[in-house]
Design a protein around this motif. Sequence first.
Motif, PDB file in Angstrom:
ATOM      1  N   GLY A 145     -10.368  -0.200   1.444  1.00 21.07           N
ATOM      2  CA  GLY A 145      -9.659   0.400   2.563  1.00 21.07           C
ATOM      3  C   GLY A 145      -8.222  -0.034   2.744  1.00 21.07           C
ATOM      4  O   GLY A 145      -7.549   0.425   3.662  1.00 21.07           O
ATOM      5  N   ARG A 146      -7.736  -0.991   1.935  1.00 19.75           N
ATOM      6  CA  ARG A 146      -6.351  -1.483   2.011  1.00 19.75           C
ATOM      7  C   ARG A 146      -6.110  -2.220   3.338  1.00 19.75           C
ATOM      8  O   ARG A 146      -6.958  -2.268   4.196  1.00 19.75           O
ATOM      9  N   ALA A 157      -9.663  -9.422  -6.912  1.00 21.42           N
ATOM     10  CA  ALA A 157      -9.812  -9.464  -5.456  1.00 21.42           C
ATOM     11  C   ALA A 157      -8.843  -8.469  -4.795  1.00 21.42           C
ATOM     12  O   ALA A 157      -9.186  -7.787  -3.824  1.00 21.42           O
ATOM     13  N   LEU A 158      -7.605  -8.374  -5.344  1.00 23.88           N
ATOM     14  CA  LEU A 158      -6.637  -7.417  -4.821  1.00 23.88           C
ATOM     15  C   LEU A 158      -7.147  -5.992  -5.014  1.00 23.88           C
ATOM     16  O   LEU A 158      -7.027  -5.143  -4.117  1.00 23.88           O
ATOM     17  N   TYR A 159      -7.771  -5.729  -6.147  1.00 23.46           N
ATOM     18  CA  TYR A 159      -8.321  -4.404  -6.414  1.00 23.46           C
ATOM     19  C   TYR A 159      -9.432  -4.073  -5.405  1.00 23.46           C
ATOM     20  O   TYR A 159      -9.512  -2.951  -4.900  1.00 23.46           O
ATOM     21  N   ASN A 160     -10.246  -5.079  -5.105  1.00 23.12           N
ATOM     22  CA  ASN A 160     -11.309  -4.867  -4.117  1.00 23.12           C
ATOM     23  C   ASN A 160     -10.719  -4.557  -2.743  1.00 23.12           C
ATOM     24  O   ASN A 160     -11.257  -3.738  -1.991  1.00 23.12           O
ATOM     25  N   ALA A 161      -9.610  -5.256  -2.411  1.00 24.43           N
ATOM     26  CA  ALA A 161      -8.967  -4.995  -1.121  1.00 24.43           C
ATOM     27  C   ALA A 161      -8.468  -3.549  -1.062  1.00 24.43           C
ATOM     28  O   ALA A 161      -8.572  -2.875  -0.036  1.00 24.43           O
ATOM     29  N   LYS A 162      -7.915  -3.060  -2.169  1.00 25.81           N
ATOM     30  CA  LYS A 162      -7.469  -1.672  -2.224  1.00 25.81           C
ATOM     31  C   LYS A 162      -8.669  -0.722  -2.084  1.00 25.81           C
ATOM     32  O   LYS A 162      -8.625   0.258  -1.341  1.00 25.81           O
ATOM     33  N   LYS A 163      -9.751  -1.048  -2.832  1.00 24.53           N
ATOM     34  CA  LYS A 163     -10.920  -0.178  -2.851  1.00 24.53           C
ATOM     35  C   LYS A 163     -11.628  -0.151  -1.506  1.00 24.53           C
ATOM     36  O   LYS A 163     -12.208   0.866  -1.118  1.00 24.53           O
ATOM     37  N   ASP A 178       0.837  -1.197   0.000  1.00 26.93           N
ATOM     38  CA  ASP A 178       0.000   0.000   0.000  1.00 26.93           C
ATOM     39  C   ASP A 178       0.873   1.250   0.000  1.00 26.93           C
ATOM     40  O   ASP A 178       1.838   1.357   0.775  1.00 26.93           O
ATOM     41  N   HIS A 179       0.500   2.200  -0.840  1.00 24.39           N
ATOM     42  CA  HIS A 179       1.162   3.507  -0.882  1.00 24.39           C
ATOM     43  C   HIS A 179       2.682   3.384  -1.017  1.00 24.39           C
ATOM     44  O   HIS A 179       3.456   3.991  -0.270  1.00 24.39           O
ATOM     45  N   PHE A 180       3.116   2.550  -1.980  1.00 24.77           N
ATOM     46  CA  PHE A 180       4.563   2.322  -2.110  1.00 24.77           C
ATOM     47  C   PHE A 180       5.255   3.450  -2.879  1.00 24.77           C
ATOM     48  O   PHE A 180       6.412   3.759  -2.622  1.00 24.77           O
ATOM     49  N   LYS A 181       4.578   4.051  -3.819  1.00 22.87           N
ATOM     50  CA  LYS A 181       5.212   5.104  -4.627  1.00 22.87           C
ATOM     51  C   LYS A 181       5.733   6.253  -3.775  1.00 22.87           C
ATOM     52  O   LYS A 181       6.847   6.738  -3.991  1.00 22.87           O
ATOM     53  N   PRO A 182       4.970   6.743  -2.782  1.00 24.83           N
ATOM     54  CA  PRO A 182       5.523   7.820  -1.939  1.00 24.83           C
ATOM     55  C   PRO A 182       6.790   7.413  -1.193  1.00 24.83           C
ATOM     56  O   PRO A 182       7.610   8.262  -0.846  1.00 24.83           O
ATOM     57  N   VAL A 183       6.945   6.110  -0.917  1.00 26.72           N
ATOM     58  CA  VAL A 183       8.162   5.667  -0.230  1.00 26.72           C
ATOM     59  C   VAL A 183       9.382   5.960  -1.110  1.00 26.72           C
ATOM     60  O   VAL A 183      10.383   6.536  -0.668  1.00 26.72           O
ATOM     61  N   ILE A 199       4.679  -0.395   7.085  1.00 30.11           N
ATOM     62  CA  ILE A 199       3.907  -0.497   5.847  1.00 30.11           C
ATOM     63  C   ILE A 199       2.755  -1.461   6.058  1.00 30.11           C
ATOM     64  O   ILE A 199       2.725  -2.227   7.031  1.00 30.11           O
ATOM     65  N   THR A 200       1.810  -1.430   5.126  1.00 24.33           N
ATOM     66  CA  THR A 200       0.720  -2.424   5.086  1.00 24.33           C
ATOM     67  C   THR A 200       0.625  -2.974   3.680  1.00 24.33           C
ATOM     68  O   THR A 200       1.168  -2.391   2.727  1.00 24.33           O
ATOM     69  N   ILE A 201      -0.061  -4.079   3.549  1.00 25.46           N
ATOM     70  CA  ILE A 201      -0.220  -4.708   2.237  1.00 25.46           C
ATOM     71  C   ILE A 201      -1.684  -5.064   2.033  1.00 25.46           C
ATOM     72  O   ILE A 201      -2.446  -5.255   2.992  1.00 25.46           O
TER      73      ILE A 201
END
Length: 519
Positions: free
Chosen positions: A511-512, A503-509, A399-404, A477-479
């Motif tokens: 709340g991550r 399913a991964l997209y749903n997890a992101k949508k 989650d939110h890896f680009k800002p890292v 971090i979280t995944i």
Amino acid sequence: MIRLKHLDLRRLIISLAVVTGLIMLANSFYASYKAQEQILIKNRLQLNHAYATKVASATSDYLASSMQLLRYSAKEVNKLMDIPQALQTEVSRVYRQTESFDSVLVADATGKVLAAAPLDTLIGKSLETLGAKEALQLQSPVISKPYTGASGNRVIVLSQPIFSASGKYLGYIGGSIYLGQANSLDRLLSEHYYSDGSYLFAVDQDRQLLYHPESRRVGTTVGQNPVVDAVLAGETGYMQARNSQGIEMLAGYAPLTIAGWGIVAQAPTNAALEPLGALMAGVLKDTAIPALIILGLAWWMARLISRPLSQLAQGARALDQPETAEKIGQVEPWYYEASQLKKAMLESMNTFHHRIVKLNLDAQTDALTGLLNRRGQEMALAALEQSRQDFAIVAVDIDHFKPVNDTWGHDTGDLILQFLADAMRTCSRDEDLLCRSGGEEFLMLLPATPPDGAQHVAERLRAHVDAWHGLPGPGHITISLGVAYWSPEGGSVEASLKRADEALYNAKKNGRNRVEMAR
């Protein structure tokens, strides 16, 4: 789609044996070539050094003998300085006695010439040449620097002081040697026994050429040259260097201490290596037949080695057929490795197949994380599908890896990726296949794992990562994870991968930092 026909194991091993033999032959030939090249170069360097040393020694003897002749005459003429006819007779005798000098003269303490041969026109004149000035100033034995003399020739002067019986300085007797002219010194330096572009030259402390086979260069100054630098520093030896024309030369050099000169004998590297072609042709001729015999033996041995392996490979292609075990049992391996392979196949074909797949996948790993890369992932999926073994898919994304990366840099991002890879290994089994799909996207392939078991693995991984603090950069971090399942009856592997991504997209949508199950 047209598929290329694969080489069978027998042909592959034979090809490998033949190619290996050819590479070894080529490598041996190349090594022999380099060794012969170094031998020729070193031999020629040593030969040039020996020749330069010999010429330097002979030239030194020549100069020493000439100085001795003048020294003896100086003791004779000190009693004749006031007898012009007798003095001229002695000077003519010294000039004619040997071929050491192109001219001889006697000058008094003021530099006035009292007698000269053969240039009697100089009698009565006061010389202002470099040789005369050095002789008068030093009042000691002198071998002058080269200069342009009164005759217009490039010349060096050997001189000896003349003293009276009471020790009074009366003048000097000098012998001139013309540079670049046919005389004893020129013949001594020009006696060269090679016709392959090699040559010898002599240079003084001012880097002026005293002798060169191209007479027009006599008197010119040598530019930057490591060989000349070394010999004028009093060193003797040899080296490989480029001459003033940029040609690679093999030079031997020796100093001429008596005069402060340097003697250099050198030959073009290409000329020294000219015999190399004939030598290597002989080596190739001598090794051709043994090489062909060795290649033939390698081909024959490769066939023997490949035969049982080929038979076992044929059995491996038909593992799902009941008669395969019997066919494998009939294979007669004659060496240990094939026997062990046969035994392993008979003990557990499925395990053997899995290990082969795993072994192939080990070579397809991501350099940063040690997990399977994209290519390894594709091979793993193909192997699982071919074995018709059901498996679960867990898609993982940070989650939110680009800002890292943007905030703390890619080095920190790489450490976090490695941390996640270690966490995946911690939360998985040895037989599970762990992949880095790209960037911060990961995939877990769980053979023989039902959906609820896969969900449990995914949740354990999520909790493990969520509980960890103290990471570099963000510290924590979280995944998000998506879980799907594939079975031989459940459609294509690509469809199952797509369901895991959804399913991964749903997890992101949603709340991550969560696990979502695919339909």
